[in-house]
Design a protein around this motif. Structure first.
Motif, PDB file in Angstrom:
ATOM      1  N   ILE A   1       7.418  27.149 103.774  1.00 54.66           N
ATOM      2  CA  ILE A   1       6.366  28.391 103.952  1.00 54.66           C
ATOM      3  C   ILE A   1       7.049  29.630 104.067  1.00 54.66           C
TER       4      ILE A   1
ATOM      5  N   ARG B   1      -3.320  25.740 101.972  1.00 53.19           N
ATOM      6  CA  ARG B   1      -4.017  24.748 101.890  1.00 53.19           C
ATOM      7  C   ARG B   1      -5.317  24.842 100.828  1.00 53.19           C
TER       8      ARG B   1
ATOM      9  N   THR C   1      -2.086  29.851 106.355  1.00 45.83           N
ATOM     10  CA  THR C   1      -2.029  28.504 106.370  1.00 45.83           C
ATOM     11  C   THR C   1      -3.149  27.886 105.694  1.00 45.83           C
TER      12      THR C   1
ATOM     13  N   ASP D   1      -2.094  32.519 110.164  1.00 44.41           N
ATOM     14  CA  ASP D   1      -3.395  31.603 109.968  1.00 44.41           C
ATOM     15  C   ASP D   1      -4.144  31.900 108.622  1.00 44.41           C
TER      16      ASP D   1
END
Length: 394
Positions: A57, A73, A69, A66
Motif C-alpha cells: 500500500i 478495492r 482503501t 479510507d
C-alpha cells in the motif's frame, strides 16, 4: 430470456445470501465477484480479487487512507471484471454495495449496464452517529474533516446511481435529498419461517454450571462486537443498578471483542476489558456471563430463553439481530433512537428507553422481571410485526 446478473461485494454474499440464490433458482445466470474473505454459495460462480497492490500500500495523507482503501478495492475489482468480460461475461445487471468502493469503476467498464446499489447508511458530519455520544464526540476539526472526506466515495456513487436499495426508511433518509427519488426501501428480509418462537429454548453454560430456560430472570444482550456503537458501554454501566434492583437477575452477553464500528478503547484492549476494569467490584461478576460469538442457531435459542433482550444503538444501521430477536418472540427493550423506530413502537411491540439513561433502563428491566406475564402481548406483537413488515418471502 436468461439474464446475467453480477453481484459485487467484498464479503459476498453479505446482504445477498437469499437474493442471489433466488435469482439463480428462477433461471437467471448469477455470477459474483468478492474479496479474499468472500464465501461461495452453491451453484453461483465466485471470482475473487485481491485488493493488496503488488508493491504494498503506497503512503498517503492520513485523511485519505479510507479513500485509498476503497480506490485499491475498486481498481482490483475492475481488473478482475475486465478479465471476465474478456472471457465472455456480459452482465445485464450489476448489484453491489457502494459503501465499500467496489463500484467506483464499474460504469467505466459497463457504461450501459444498470447498477443497483445497496445503500445502508450515509455518514453525516452532524446529526448522525459521529456526534451522537458526548463521550466520544469529535473534539477537533481534524477528525471532522477526516469524516467529511470519508463521505467522498459514497457521494460519488450517487452520481452514477441507476437505482438504490435501502433496508429501512430511516436509513434511506440519510441519503442526500436529490437522490432519494432513485431509491426503494426494501429490507434484505428475515426468514420468519425458520426464525420462530418455537424450537430449542435452553442455554447451558457448562463452565459456569448454570442452565437457562424460559421463565428464568435472564437479561440478554447481543452484538457482533461489544462496542459503543451498539451501546455496550451504556449497558454495562447499567448492570450494577439492575443487580441492586433484582438480586436474582442473570445476564448473558453475546459478541466478540473486535471493533466493527468506531474505534477501540484509547488504552488498548477490548471494550469488554475496559468496562470490566472500570466497573470493578461494583459488578457481581458471577451473574454476568460473556459467551463470545455464537452460531446463528444458538443465538435464536438465546432470544427464546430471554426474559428481556436489550438492544441499544447509535443513529446507525439497524441490526438484523434486533429483528431476529423479535421474530423469536423476545421482549425487546431498545434505545429510543431513530433507526429503532422503523421496527419498534413503544408499548405495542417492544419498549424504548433513552440511550443514555441507565437508571430508566434498569427500572424497565426490573419491571419486566417482576411481572413477565404482563408483557406477553408485546412479545406476540413483536413477532407479528416482523412477519408483516420484514418477512423474507413477502
Amino acid at each position: 430470456m436468461t439474464r446475467t446478473i453480477l453481484f459485487v461485494h467484498q464479503n459476498f454474499p453479505g446482504q445477498y445470501r437469499h437474493l442471489a440464490p433466488a435469482l439463480a433458482a428462477r433461471g437467471d445466470r448469477v455470477v459474483a465477484i468478492g474479496g479474499p474473505t468472500a464465501a461461495a454459495l452453491e451453484g453461483i460462480p465466485l471470482h475473487r480479487y485481491d485488493p493488496m497492490p503488488a508493491g504494498g500500500i503506497p503512503p498517503c495523507h492520513d485523511w485519505a487512507s479510507d479513500l485509498q482503501t476503497k480506490a485499491l478495492r475498486a481498481e482490483a475489482l475492475a481488473e478482475r471484471l475486465e478479465r471476465l468480460l474478456g472471457e465472455g461475461l456480459r452482465p445485464d445487471l450489476v448489484i453491489g454495495h457502494s459503501g465499500w468502493g467496489e463500484l467506483l469503476a464499474v460504469k467505466d467498464l459497463l457504461p450501459q449496464v444498470p447498477v443497483l446499489h445497496q445503500v445502508e447508511f450515509v455518514y453525516k458530519v452532524q446529526g448522525g452517529d459521529s456526534d451522537f455520544d458526548p463521550e466520544f464526540r469529535f473534539s477537533d476539526w481534524r477528525r471532522r474533516t477526516r469524516l467529511r472526506l470519508r463521505r467522498l466515495p459514497q457521494l460519488q456513487a450517487f452520481h452514477d446511481l441507476d437505482w438504490g436499495l435501502a433496508p429501512t426508511a430511516w436509513q434511506a433518509s440519510t441519503v442526500p435529498e436529490p437522490y432519494r427519488d432513485r431509491l426503494s426501501v426494501i429490507h434484505e428480509g428475515i426468514d420468519t419461517e425458520a426464525i420462530t418462537p418455537e424450537g430449542p429454548a435452553e442455554i447451558a453454560l457448562e463452565r459456569a454450571g448454570v442452565r437457562f430456560r424460559p421463565g428464568d430472570p435472564l437479561i440478554t444482550f447481543a452484538a457482533r462486537n461489544l462496542e459503543p456503537y451498539r451501546g455496550f458501554h451504556r449497558f454495562m454501566r447499567m448492570l450494577p443498578l439492575l443487580q441492586r434492583l433484582r438480586p436474582d437477575a442473570q445476564v448473558l452477553i453475546v459478541g466478540g471483542d473486535g471493533v466493527s464500528y468506531g474505534s477501540p478503547p484509547a488504552g488498548g484492549g477490548s471494550w469488554r476489558q475496559a468496562l470490566l476494569a472500570e466497573l470493578g467490584d461494583r459488578l457481581d461478576h458471577s451473574r454476568v456471563h460473556f459467551v463470545g460469538p455464537v452460531p446463528h442457531g444458538v443465538l435464536h435459542q438465546v432470544f427464546r430463553v430471554s426474559a428481556a433482550h436489550v438492544y441499544l444503538t447509535y443513529p446507525f444501521v439497524l441490526s438484523w439481530s434486533l429483528l431476529e430477536a423479535m421474530a423469536c418472540g423476545a421482549l425487546v427493550v431498545a434505545s429510543d433512537t431513530a433507526p429503532v423506530h422503523d421496527a419498534i413502537r413503544h408499548g405495542d411491540n417492544g419498549l424504548l428507553v433513552d440511550f443514555f439513561d441507565g437508571q430508566a433502563l434498569a427500572d424497565r428491566l426490573s419491571a419486566v422481571l417482576a411481572d413477565p406475564a404482563a408483557f406477553a402481548p408485546l412479545r406476540q406483537r413483536a413477532r407479528r410485526s416482523v412477519v408483516e413488515a420484514f418477512d423474507l418471502r413477502r
